[in-house]
Structures are given as C-alpha cells and as structure tokens.
Scaffold this active site. Sequence first.
Site, PDB file in Angstrom:
ATOM      1  N   ILE A   2      55.722 -26.226  -8.764  1.00  0.00           N
ATOM      2  CA  ILE A   2      56.203 -26.089 -10.142  1.00  0.00           C
ATOM      3  C   ILE A   2      56.279 -24.615 -10.504  1.00  0.00           C
ATOM      4  CG2 ILE A   2      55.766 -26.682 -12.555  1.00  0.00           C
ATOM      5  CD1 ILE A   2      54.035 -29.016 -11.464  1.00  0.00           C
TER       6      ILE A   2
ATOM      7  N   MET B 105      48.079 -21.122  -9.850  1.00  0.00           N
ATOM      8  CA  MET B 105      48.058 -19.837  -9.167  1.00  0.00           C
ATOM      9  C   MET B 105      48.362 -18.724 -10.147  1.00  0.00           C
ATOM     10  SD  MET B 105      50.160 -20.852  -5.747  1.00  0.00           S
ATOM     11  CE  MET B 105      51.200 -22.009  -6.635  1.00  0.00           C
TER      12      MET B 105
ATOM     13  N   GLY C 165      54.040 -16.553 -10.141  1.00  0.00           N
ATOM     14  CA  GLY C 165      53.326 -17.440 -11.047  1.00  0.00           C
ATOM     15  C   GLY C 165      53.732 -18.893 -10.932  1.00  0.00           C
ATOM     16  N   SER C 166      52.779 -19.810 -10.778  1.00  0.00           N
ATOM     17  CA  SER C 166      53.181 -21.183 -10.515  1.00  0.00           C
ATOM     18  C   SER C 166      51.988 -22.129 -10.453  1.00  0.00           C
ATOM     19  CB  SER C 166      53.927 -21.228  -9.190  1.00  0.00           C
ATOM     20  OG  SER C 166      53.204 -20.509  -8.209  1.00  0.00           O
ATOM     21  N   ARG C 167      52.306 -23.378 -10.075  1.00  0.00           N
ATOM     22  CA  ARG C 167      51.293 -24.422  -9.963  1.00  0.00           C
ATOM     23  C   ARG C 167      51.768 -25.438  -8.928  1.00  0.00           C
ATOM     24  NH1 ARG C 167      50.216 -28.335 -15.213  1.00  0.00           N
ATOM     25  NH2 ARG C 167      50.257 -30.305 -14.088  1.00  0.00           N
TER      26      ARG C 167
END
Length: 221
Positions: free
Chosen positions: A155, A97, A185-187
């Site tokens: 994450i 993302m 911000g991430s995944r």
Amino acid sequence: MFHREGQTIILVTFFITVGIILSAQFFVPIDWLRIAFQLAAFIVLVLILQFFRNPKRLVTPNFDEILAPVDGKVVVIEEVEETEYFKEKRKQVSIFMSPLNVHVTRYASSGTITFSKYHPGKYLVAWHPKSSTENERTTVVIHTPKFGEILYRQIAGALARRIVNYAEEGEQVTQGEDAGFIKFGSRVDLFLPLDADITVDLNQKVVGAKTCIATLKSQDG
C-alpha cells in the site's frame, strides 16, 4: 548494496549533489552560506542512499513459518473480512514502514503466485483505515504448502508514488526473495488463515525475511 529500483534516482542525485558542491565552492563567496548549500546537498544524497539500501538477508525457507515481508512496525493485528480475493474472514497483520526503514518487499513464504493485481488509487497516509482499500496498492496471493493461500498487499503512503511488484501469476517463489519495492513511505498488509498463530505484538518492530509473523496452531490444541 542498493536496490535496483533506486539506481536512476541515486545517479541523478549524485550528479546534482556534485554540481551543487562545486558551484557553491566557486560562486558563493560567503563561507557559512557556501557550507550550508554543500551540507544540504550532501544530506539529501545520504538520505536517498539510505532509503534505497538493500541489505542481503540469507533465509533458509521454512514452510511452517510466515516471515515479515518488510521492515517496520506492526500497527494492526485483527480478524477482518477480506473482500477482494478471499471474501471471508482472515487474520490481518499490518506493518508500517517509515521513510527510515528498508523498503524492499520480500516473499513471506515459498509457494506459487495464484493472484497478482495492481490498483491505482489515492495517497492517504499509510496508517489511515481506508488506505488498504483506497490507496494505490497491489494484491498478491501465494499458495503455500502448509498455510494454503496467504495474501499480502503493498500500500502506497502519502509520499509514495510508485509501487513495484515483481510477482507474476503462476510463478514459483522462495521465502525471503525480493518481491518488489515501495518508494517513499508505505505499509504492507498480510491476510492469513484463521488457524494461524500470530507471533508478533502490536507496535513490535519487525525485520523483513527474519522476524516470524505467524506459525500454524498446534494440532494438539
């Protein structure tokens, strides 16, 4: 509509923005400098509002499909050894993302939460190979009617400093419902059974609670 996790930040940013705009109007005599201050404050407010948006998505739960848990781009599709919970091979699908994506995490399938754990950690960039095991993260396992147990992992990225996870062990959850939020911000990694048919491609953009990530392989072979 905005996510509840952003309410405080949105309010604080709004009042700061109003303060900057009014202060610049009365105390900055140079026209271009005053406008620059006011425009910068307004842009920051718009970015905060954009980041915490939470669009409503109507979902008819489908036990035969795993839906994308977040908006973003597919950056990993591979067979891996999942070492925290399953301790065996699984199909991994990872979605990155950017700060421009909706950052709401949604349940990829209906079922029962059998495992939910938070891990403090580092803040490596979200696409770094070690971010899945070294970054701040949460691991959640859902027991589903058709796929058995599936695992998703929120994450944190380089900018993220807080993961919100609503999943509690023993809870019954519904596909598409709000499962949490990752700030800035991430995944998200999905770990699925080896007999799951992945229905997305690398670099494909997906939409949370809408794009089908996987189905079960046909029993006909």
